[in-house]
Design an enzyme around this catalytic site. Sequence first.
Site, PDB file in Angstrom:
ATOM      1  N   LYS A  46       0.656  -1.099   0.090  1.00 52.63           N
ATOM      2  CA  LYS A  46       0.239   0.042   0.217  1.00 52.63           C
ATOM      3  C   LYS A  46       1.068   1.270   0.299  1.00 52.63           C
ATOM      4  O   LYS A  46       1.969   1.395   0.753  1.00 52.63           O
ATOM      5  CB  LYS A  46      -0.762  -0.258   0.875  1.00 52.63           C
ATOM      6  CG  LYS A  46      -2.257  -1.265   1.150  1.00 52.63           C
ATOM      7  CD  LYS A  46      -2.407  -0.457   0.615  1.00 52.63           C
ATOM      8  CE  LYS A  46      -3.864  -1.686   0.749  1.00 52.63           C
ATOM      9  NZ  LYS A  46      -5.408  -1.163  -0.288  1.00 52.63           N
ATOM     10  N   LYS A  65       6.661   1.765   4.254  1.00 51.52           N
ATOM     11  CA  LYS A  65       6.406   2.773   5.198  1.00 51.52           C
ATOM     12  C   LYS A  65       4.541   2.718   5.248  1.00 51.52           C
ATOM     13  O   LYS A  65       4.778   3.196   6.549  1.00 51.52           O
ATOM     14  CB  LYS A  65       6.969   4.464   4.374  1.00 51.52           C
ATOM     15  CG  LYS A  65       8.138   4.625   4.611  1.00 51.52           C
ATOM     16  CD  LYS A  65       8.786   4.600   5.864  1.00 51.52           C
ATOM     17  CE  LYS A  65      10.156   5.101   5.026  1.00 51.52           C
ATOM     18  NZ  LYS A  65      11.366   5.760   6.901  1.00 51.52           N
ATOM     19  N   SER A  99      10.449  12.839   3.338  1.00 56.73           N
ATOM     20  CA  SER A  99      10.857  13.385   1.913  1.00 56.73           C
ATOM     21  C   SER A  99       9.643  12.079   1.141  1.00 56.73           C
ATOM     22  O   SER A  99      10.050  12.377  -0.251  1.00 56.73           O
ATOM     23  CB  SER A  99      12.216  12.583   1.867  1.00 56.73           C
ATOM     24  OG  SER A  99      12.115  11.107   1.983  1.00 56.73           O
ATOM     25  N   ASP A 121      19.649 -16.898   5.119  1.00 62.79           N
ATOM     26  CA  ASP A 121      21.118 -16.768   5.850  1.00 62.79           C
ATOM     27  C   ASP A 121      21.590 -15.202   5.925  1.00 62.79           C
ATOM     28  O   ASP A 121      22.097 -14.810   6.695  1.00 62.79           O
ATOM     29  CB  ASP A 121      22.260 -17.252   4.579  1.00 62.79           C
ATOM     30  CG  ASP A 121      22.317 -19.130   4.709  1.00 62.79           C
ATOM     31  OD1 ASP A 121      21.807 -19.393   5.426  1.00 62.79           O
ATOM     32  OD2 ASP A 121      22.758 -18.815   3.608  1.00 62.79           O
ATOM     33  N   GLY A 144      14.551   2.457  10.673  1.00 59.00           N
ATOM     34  CA  GLY A 144      13.318   1.744  11.654  1.00 59.00           C
ATOM     35  C   GLY A 144      13.191   0.795  11.070  1.00 59.00           C
ATOM     36  O   GLY A 144      12.995  -0.356  11.827  1.00 59.00           O
ATOM     37  N   GLU A 158      23.711   1.373   2.207  1.00 55.73           N
ATOM     38  CA  GLU A 158      23.629   2.642   2.496  1.00 55.73           C
ATOM     39  C   GLU A 158      24.119   3.720   1.795  1.00 55.73           C
ATOM     40  O   GLU A 158      25.020   3.256   0.696  1.00 55.73           O
ATOM     41  CB  GLU A 158      24.982   3.043   4.328  1.00 55.73           C
ATOM     42  CG  GLU A 158      26.230   2.879   3.609  1.00 55.73           C
ATOM     43  CD  GLU A 158      26.522   3.792   4.598  1.00 55.73           C
ATOM     44  OE1 GLU A 158      25.900   3.530   6.122  1.00 55.73           O
ATOM     45  OE2 GLU A 158      27.990   3.498   4.393  1.00 55.73           O
TER      46      GLU A 158
END
Length: 327
Positions: free
Chosen positions: A52, A57, A83, A177, A187, A209
């Site tokens: 959704k 999120k 954002s 694994d 989060g 990252e």
Amino acid sequence: MSREASPVDFEKVCEASNTIKGFVHRTPVFTCQAIDRLAKRKVYFKAECFQKTGAFKARGACNAVFLEKKRNPNSPGIVTHSSGNHAQGVAYAAKCAGLSCSVVIPHDAPKIKCDAIREYGAEVIFCEPSYTSRIDVCAKVAAETGKTIIHSSENYDVIAGQGTIALEFFEEVPDLDAILVATSGGGMLAGIALTAKAIQPSCKVFAVEPVGKELQKSLEAKECLWTDPPKYLDTVADSIRLQAVGNLVFPIICENAETKVFTITDDQMIEGMKLIFERMKIVVEPSAGAGVYAAINYLENIVPPLHKVGVILCGGNVDPNTIPWTT
């Protein structure tokens, strides 16, 4: 003002699964033989791009908003800053809960995300593209309206909601694994890592990252080493451009995720994103491409060897007019 529940644990994640059931999708898990050959291992893709609002999120947002409504039946509403993807999730959840919602969003956020926020009935309030501006404007709205702030990661209910991704993933692939998680505020990483540790302690959870975040240095030091306030990184992946993970999630990540972090350049993210477009015919954001690239290129020297690896395709909210390799 912002209200937090008790610290998150596996039980809270299980409770979140029941709380959000019926309001979020149980997203599919896909495989691709071509990518398996490139990665030299089995790779399983949890397609949160089909969630959704087009991103994972919605899980954390629904859990936090529904619990806010339960705890505070007379709540004047919700406010958040984001954002884009968290904003859409909160706007959707507030609509489901029948609560008023205001969203503070950088004025350079993708138009597709801004339009979706409005379509869910939320008020859009633009701010400067800096974390400080987001925080300040959101706090001002909360003070003036009495609305509760639902932070994208600094909220235990949100973290528990994101942990439901791992609950579903292990039901589909019980012997994973490792899981690779694109990381912004942290989060999703915290929720998935604590859930994986509870279900399959041997499963390694790695953060992925953008360049400039340098999460590994903080994990090695067990101390948040970022600037205060954290800055936005210059990256094509707008959903993971926040430099720092939150103070609330950091201890959870330290305890449950791997210290090793995979850093991905914009060009590499785009390569991973494009590969999913071409080979799997799935629309994903650059942040999802980061996990794809890491799975193919960065796991060879991990000990013990990783045979079954999960990747979270965290979102699919891409503006068709600004596909990275066409602009």
